[in-house]
Design a protein around this motif. Structure first.
Motif, mmCIF file in Angstrom:
data_model
loop_
_atom_site.group_PDB
_atom_site.id
_atom_site.type_symbol
_atom_site.label_atom_id
_atom_site.label_comp_id
_atom_site.label_asym_id
_atom_site.label_seq_id
_atom_site.Cartn_x
_atom_site.Cartn_y
_atom_site.Cartn_z
ATOM 1 N N ARG A 196 18.087 17.862 -28.578
ATOM 2 C CA ARG A 196 18.475 16.996 -27.456
ATOM 3 C C ARG A 196 17.419 17.038 -26.360
ATOM 4 N N ALA A 197 16.925 18.235 -26.045
ATOM 5 C CA ALA A 197 15.909 18.378 -25.003
ATOM 6 C C ALA A 197 14.646 17.607 -25.376
ATOM 7 N N ARG A 198 14.262 17.662 -26.637
ATOM 8 C CA ARG A 198 13.070 16.936 -27.079
ATOM 9 C C ARG A 198 13.281 15.422 -27.001
ATOM 10 N N MET A 199 14.476 14.973 -27.298
ATOM 11 C CA MET A 199 14.758 13.538 -27.190
ATOM 12 C C MET A 199 14.702 13.076 -25.734
ATOM 13 N N LEU A 200 15.179 13.883 -24.823
ATOM 14 C CA LEU A 200 15.118 13.527 -23.407
ATOM 15 C C LEU A 200 13.669 13.410 -22.939
ATOM 16 N N VAL A 201 12.834 14.346 -23.362
ATOM 17 C CA VAL A 201 11.414 14.287 -23.008
ATOM 18 C C VAL A 201 10.774 13.048 -23.618
ATOM 19 N N ALA A 202 11.114 12.742 -24.860
ATOM 20 C CA ALA A 202 10.536 11.581 -25.541
ATOM 21 C C ALA A 202 10.932 10.282 -24.847
ATOM 22 N N LEU A 203 12.167 10.174 -24.450
ATOM 23 C CA LEU A 203 12.633 8.961 -23.769
ATOM 24 C C LEU A 203 11.877 8.748 -22.459
ATOM 25 N N GLU A 204 11.661 9.820 -21.720
ATOM 26 C CA GLU A 204 10.926 9.713 -20.459
ATOM 27 C C GLU A 204 9.468 9.341 -20.698
ATOM 28 N N ALA A 205 8.908 9.761 -21.825
ATOM 29 C CA ALA A 205 7.508 9.445 -22.130
ATOM 30 C C ALA A 205 7.340 8.005 -22.588
ATOM 31 N N VAL A 206 8.333 7.466 -23.304
ATOM 32 C CA VAL A 206 8.241 6.108 -23.832
ATOM 33 C C VAL A 206 8.621 5.052 -22.793
ATOM 34 N N ALA A 207 9.566 5.369 -21.942
ATOM 35 C CA ALA A 207 10.115 4.389 -21.010
ATOM 36 C C ALA A 207 9.073 3.675 -20.140
ATOM 37 N N PRO A 208 8.015 4.331 -19.658
ATOM 38 C CA PRO A 208 7.042 3.618 -18.820
ATOM 39 C C PRO A 208 6.327 2.467 -19.536
ATOM 40 N N TYR A 209 6.417 2.418 -20.853
ATOM 41 C CA TYR A 209 5.724 1.368 -21.610
ATOM 42 C C TYR A 209 6.664 0.255 -22.065
ATOM 43 N N TRP A 210 7.940 0.315 -21.651
ATOM 44 C CA TRP A 210 8.900 -0.714 -22.064
ATOM 45 C C TRP A 210 8.585 -2.072 -21.463
ATOM 46 N N ASP A 211 8.256 -2.078 -20.190
ATOM 47 C CA ASP A 211 8.068 -3.368 -19.502
ATOM 48 C C ASP A 211 6.995 -4.223 -20.169
ATOM 49 N N GLU A 212 5.969 -3.589 -20.721
ATOM 50 C CA GLU A 212 4.908 -4.350 -21.375
ATOM 51 C C GLU A 212 5.447 -5.126 -22.570
#
Length: 276
Positions: A196-212
Motif C-alpha cells: 500500500r505504501a508503495r502504491m501511494l508513492v507511485a500515485l504521487e509520482a505519476v499524478a504530475p504527468y496526468w494533465d499532459e
C-alpha cells in the motif's frame, strides 16, 4: 499485419535482400492490401501528426515494459508485461506505417522508430519515465491504458478508415491492459502495509504527468471516473499534484528519453544498411 503476434513471422520464409530493422525479419507492410487513400475531408498533416504521436507513445512505453523482462516479481508477470509491450509495438507499427503514407515522405517504420532524435519524438512524458518499482509501473500502466482506451474508443469512429481500424483493434488490446493494471492496483493497494505504501508513492509520482494526457486528448472526466473506481476498490486516495510544466507533444521531454532511445536505436544506427 499478417499475424497478431509480431514474432510469429520470424519463422516464415523471407527475402533477406529486403529485410531491414523493423521489429524482426520478413515482415511485409503492416497495411498491405488495405485501401490507404486519405478521404478528401481529412487533413493529412493532422492525421500524420496524430499517428506519429500515438506511435511514439506506444513505442517508448513498450521499451520500458521490455526492461521488466528478467526483472519481474514472477515469471507470469514477466510474460504478461512482455505481451502488453508487444501489443503496443504492434500498434506502433500500424501507426508509423500510416504516418509514412500520409505525411508526404513515404518513410518506412524504421525511419520513425530508429532514425529520429529525441527532439523529434512527440510522446507524452509519462511513458519515458524510468520504471521504478513494480507499483510505479502498474500505476503508470493503469493511467496510460485508461487514457489510451478512451482515446482509441473515440478514434474508432474517426473519418480516416485506416486510423479507425487501427483504433478499433487497439481497443480490444487496451481493454486487457487496463484490466491487468487495475487488478494489480487493487491487489497492491489492498494488500500489505508495504505494498500500500508503495502504491501511494507511485500515485504521487505519476499524478504530475496526468494533465499532459488530457491536453493531448480531452477525456478527463471519463478517465478520472475510471481511475477513481479502481482506486476506491483498492482503498487508495486520488492523489493531488502540481502538473509538471511542458509537454512531450511539443517536443519537451525529460532527461530520460535520450538514454532510452540511445539503447533502443543503437544497433540500427550502427548498422543502418544491415540485412538479416
Amino acid at each position: 499485419m499478417s499475424d497478431d503476434h509480431v514474432y510469429m513471422s520470424l519463422a516464415e520464409g523471407h527475402d533477406d535482400s529486403d529485410a531491414r530493422w523493423a521489429f524482426g525479419t520478413g515482415f511485409e507492410d503492416p497495411l498491405h492490401g488495405v485501401d490507404t487513400t486519405v478521404p478528401e475531408d481529412v487533413d493529412a498533416a493532422a492525421l500524420a501528426a496524430t499517428c506519429a504521436a500515438l506511435g511514439d507513445d506506444a513505442l517508448v512505453l513498450s521499451q520500458r515494459l521490455a526492461e521488466w523482462v528478467t526483472r519481474s516479481p514472477e515469471l507470469e508477470e514477466e510474460v504478461a508485461l512482455a505481451n502488453i509491450g508487444l501489443d503496443l509495438l504492434g500498434q506502433t507499427r500500424l501507426l508509423y506505417a500510416r504516418c509514412g503514407q500520409v505525411d508526404g515522405t513515404g518513410r518506412p517504420e524504421d525511419a520513425y522508430a530508429y532514425f529520429r532524435d529525441a527532439d523529434d519524438f512527440r510522446n507524452v512524458r509519462l511513458v519515458e519515465l524510468p520504471n521504478g518499482d513494480f507499483a510505479f509501473s502498474i500505476v503508470r500502466l493503469l493511467v496510460f491504458a485508461s487514457w489510451r482506451l478512451a482515446h482509441f474508443t473515440e478514434l474508432a469512429g474517426t473519418a480516416d478508415p485506416v486510423l479507425a481500424a487501427i483504433a478499433a483493434k487497439g481497443v480490444k488490446e487496451l481493454t486487457y491492459h487496463r484490466q491487468y493494471a487495475a487488478e494489480w492496483a487493487v491487489r497492491l493497494g489492498d494488500g500489505t502495509e508495504e505494498s500500500r505504501a508503495r502504491m501511494l508513492v507511485a500515485l504521487e509520482a505519476v499524478a504530475p504527468y496526468w494533465d499532459e494526457l488530457f491536453a493531448a486528448h480531452d477525456a478527463r472526466d471519463a478517465v478520472m471516473a475510471d481511475l477513481r473506481q479502481v482506486l476506491d476498490a483498492a482503498g487508495l486516495p486520488m492523489p493531488r499534484a502540481t502538473p509538471v510544466p511542458g509537454g512531450g507533444r511539443t517536443g519537451g521531454h525529460t532527461e530520460h528519453l535520450v538514454p532510452l532511445l540511445t539503447e533502443l536505436q543503437s544497433v540500427a544506427r550502427a548498422h543502418p544498411e544491415a540485412t538479416w
